[in-house]
Design a protein around this motif. Structure first.
Motif, PDB file in Angstrom:
ATOM      1  N   ALA A  59      63.133  84.259  78.872  1.00  0.00           N
ATOM      2  CA  ALA A  59      63.156  83.654  80.273  1.00  0.00           C
ATOM      3  C   ALA A  59      63.058  81.435  79.405  1.00  0.00           C
ATOM      4  CB  ALA A  59      62.215  83.677  80.499  1.00  0.00           C
ATOM      5  N   LEU A  60      63.927  80.855  80.289  1.00  0.00           N
ATOM      6  CA  LEU A  60      64.576  79.066  80.261  1.00  0.00           C
ATOM      7  C   LEU A  60      62.522  78.917  80.604  1.00  0.00           C
ATOM      8  CD1 LEU A  60      67.484  78.656  81.889  1.00  0.00           C
ATOM      9  CD2 LEU A  60      66.933  78.622  80.039  1.00  0.00           C
ATOM     10  N   TYR A  61      62.368  77.700  79.677  1.00  0.00           N
ATOM     11  CA  TYR A  61      61.135  77.488  79.404  1.00  0.00           C
ATOM     12  C   TYR A  61      61.539  75.712  78.993  1.00  0.00           C
ATOM     13  CZ  TYR A  61      60.908  77.391  74.571  1.00  0.00           C
ATOM     14  OH  TYR A  61      61.412  77.114  72.951  1.00  0.00           O
ATOM     15  N   LYS A  62      59.641  74.982  79.268  1.00  0.00           N
ATOM     16  CA  LYS A  62      60.049  73.749  79.656  1.00  0.00           C
ATOM     17  C   LYS A  62      58.667  73.267  78.635  1.00  0.00           C
ATOM     18  CE  LYS A  62      59.759  69.280  81.442  1.00  0.00           C
ATOM     19  NZ  LYS A  62      60.372  68.874  83.123  1.00  0.00           N
ATOM     20  N   SER A  63      59.244  72.901  77.545  1.00  0.00           N
ATOM     21  CA  SER A  63      57.750  72.567  76.700  1.00  0.00           C
ATOM     22  C   SER A  63      56.765  71.530  77.578  1.00  0.00           C
ATOM     23  CB  SER A  63      58.188  71.734  75.134  1.00  0.00           C
ATOM     24  OG  SER A  63      58.548  72.156  74.752  1.00  0.00           O
ATOM     25  N   ALA A  64      55.522  71.810  77.654  1.00  0.00           N
ATOM     26  CA  ALA A  64      54.717  71.514  78.310  1.00  0.00           C
ATOM     27  C   ALA A  64      53.566  69.805  77.156  1.00  0.00           C
ATOM     28  CB  ALA A  64      53.364  71.810  78.719  1.00  0.00           C
ATOM     29  N   ASP A  65      53.531  68.880  78.388  1.00  0.00           N
ATOM     30  CA  ASP A  65      52.454  67.848  77.408  1.00  0.00           C
ATOM     31  C   ASP A  65      50.876  68.426  76.835  1.00  0.00           C
ATOM     32  OD1 ASP A  65      51.423  65.787  75.870  1.00  0.00           O
ATOM     33  OD2 ASP A  65      51.443  64.232  77.828  1.00  0.00           O
TER      34      ASP A  65
END
Length: 233
Positions: A59-65
């Motif tokens: 699954a595509l994911y976006k790094s969180a802050d």
């Protein structure tokens, strides 16, 4: 870099007496030390590539802050190992706060509780372990079962109070008489042995080919990927 395997007598792998089962027994300690010697390797690339290669996601994911997640470790009281548990759990809870409920992990301090070997067959030759922090299975209740077993655990964390207690070397050592990646000394060997025992228990309980365990050393985290032959850090 390659070394020939030295010829020497085999250390104790399967204890034959109750004394050899004890974690403080010299034969038990030496047996584990020899079994894991030269079997830990530091991944030669950056942490992001470690995750991309060894923890792939479909699954595509976006790094969180998550820069503020572990701000609780900034205080002077966190220089003690036991004082690190609460802010570590708070930070881990913050990391999974946005997870779907069926994938969310619950983290707990289990440093004062022994956990027995996963199966009754074999408990007489494997002593109990005490992982510092544990994560329950994804999506399960936040409540720790009254009788916690390895079958209930998905991940463990071993916590040390300072970066100096990181067992891995900063610089590779090219010496046939020394482990190239693990620091010299009993303390470093004990630290990786502790991780290896917990990794073994997780793999056996869940019938896994490999497993991740985490070492926290002050504000430094190391991810250890253990399989049935070695570990990549």
């Amino acid at each position: 870099m390659s070394f020939s395997t030295p010829v020497k007598s085999k250390s104790v792998v399967y204890p034959g007496t109750k004394q050899q089962v004890r974690r403080d027994n010299p034969e038990n300690i030496n047996g584990w030390a020899e079994e894991i010697s030269r079997k830990l390797r530091v991944y030669p690339h950056d942490p992001q590539k470690f995750l991309d290669v060894l923890v792939p996601s479909d699954a595509l994911y976006k790094s969180a802050d998550v820069s503020a997640a572990f701000s609780g470790l900034d205080g002077p009281e966190s220089t003690k190992e036991t004082a690190m548990y609460k802010p570590c759990i708070e930070g881990l809870d913050a990391l999974v706060a946005g997870f779907p409920e069926d994938k969310k992990l619950a983290f707990h301090d289990r440093s004062n509780f022994n956990m027995v070997y996963p199966y009754s067959l074999g408990r007489e030759v494997h002593h109990e372990t005490k992982p510092d922090l544990i994560a329950l299975l994804p999506g399960k209740s936040n409540e720790v079962p009254e009788k916690l077993e390895w079958f209930d655990v998905s991940l463990i964390f071993e916590v040390k109070s300072s970066k100096a207690q990181d067992p891995m070397r900063k610089t590779l050592v090219d010496d046939k008489d020394r482990d190239p990646f693990v620091k010299d000394g009993v303390r470093a060997v004990e630290t990786v042995t502790q991780l290896a025992k917990n990794a073994r228990n997780l793999m056996l309980a869940h019938h896994l080919v490999y497993v991740f365990v985490v070492g926290l050393y002050g504000k430094t985290a190391r991810f250890f990927r253990f399989d049935h032959s070695c570990a990549i850090v």
